[in-house]
Design a protein around this motif. Sequence first.
Motif, PDB file in Angstrom:
ATOM      1  N   THR A  84     -13.949  15.776  29.037  1.00 22.06           N
ATOM      2  CA  THR A  84     -14.680  14.949  28.081  1.00 22.06           C
ATOM      3  C   THR A  84     -15.638  14.056  28.859  1.00 22.06           C
ATOM      4  O   THR A  84     -15.261  13.494  29.885  1.00 22.06           O
ATOM      5  CB  THR A  84     -13.717  14.053  27.285  1.00 22.06           C
ATOM      6  N   LEU A 114     -21.788  13.239  23.418  1.00 17.40           N
ATOM      7  CA  LEU A 114     -20.398  13.601  23.654  1.00 17.40           C
ATOM      8  C   LEU A 114     -20.323  15.040  24.138  1.00 17.40           C
ATOM      9  O   LEU A 114     -20.767  15.957  23.441  1.00 17.40           O
ATOM     10  CB  LEU A 114     -19.571  13.430  22.378  1.00 17.40           C
ATOM     11  N   VAL A 122     -17.658  17.984  25.335  1.00 18.02           N
ATOM     12  CA  VAL A 122     -16.257  18.383  25.277  1.00 18.02           C
ATOM     13  C   VAL A 122     -16.163  19.829  25.731  1.00 18.02           C
ATOM     14  O   VAL A 122     -16.940  20.674  25.282  1.00 18.02           O
ATOM     15  CB  VAL A 122     -15.700  18.251  23.839  1.00 18.02           C
ATOM     16  N   ILE A 130      -8.528  12.893  18.151  1.00 13.85           N
ATOM     17  CA  ILE A 130      -9.612  12.165  18.814  1.00 13.85           C
ATOM     18  C   ILE A 130      -9.495  10.701  18.404  1.00 13.85           C
ATOM     19  O   ILE A 130      -9.315  10.375  17.239  1.00 13.85           O
ATOM     20  CB  ILE A 130     -11.001  12.755  18.478  1.00 13.85           C
TER      21      ILE A 130
END
Length: 128
Positions: free
Chosen positions: A20, A40, A42, A54
């Motif tokens: 992450t 973001l 991932v 999350i």
Amino acid sequence: VLVAGPMVQNFVLPSKTMITKVTSVATLTVSQGGYLPINLFVHNLQPTSLPTLIEVVIQYPSGLEQAVFPRLPVEVFPQFPLLLGPIFMPVPAIPASQLDRPIRYLVRFIDPTTMSILDESFTDFVVH
């Protein structure tokens, strides 16, 4: 006799199940109740989909955390790097004692069966 010189030490690091990364343009200054643009990233490193929770929190310099929203269940696709952004995330009301200080916007992925942290990342910002 003491001999100073370079040293080599092998370390066995635990394997990660996911990666992450949270980024922003820079250390941004936002207003109370404003929005923080974040990116973001991932990546599930497992060959199967990964059920996670999350968690998105504001972390103050003292270490105290304030949830932005409740934990959300998310199924992360197998071996698929995913980049989302910019996402304009809400900034909750910040106490007056924490204004004009660096604060962390932290995203954490949690294993729902063991409640252990799979990975987490943050970006800094300031509320003025």
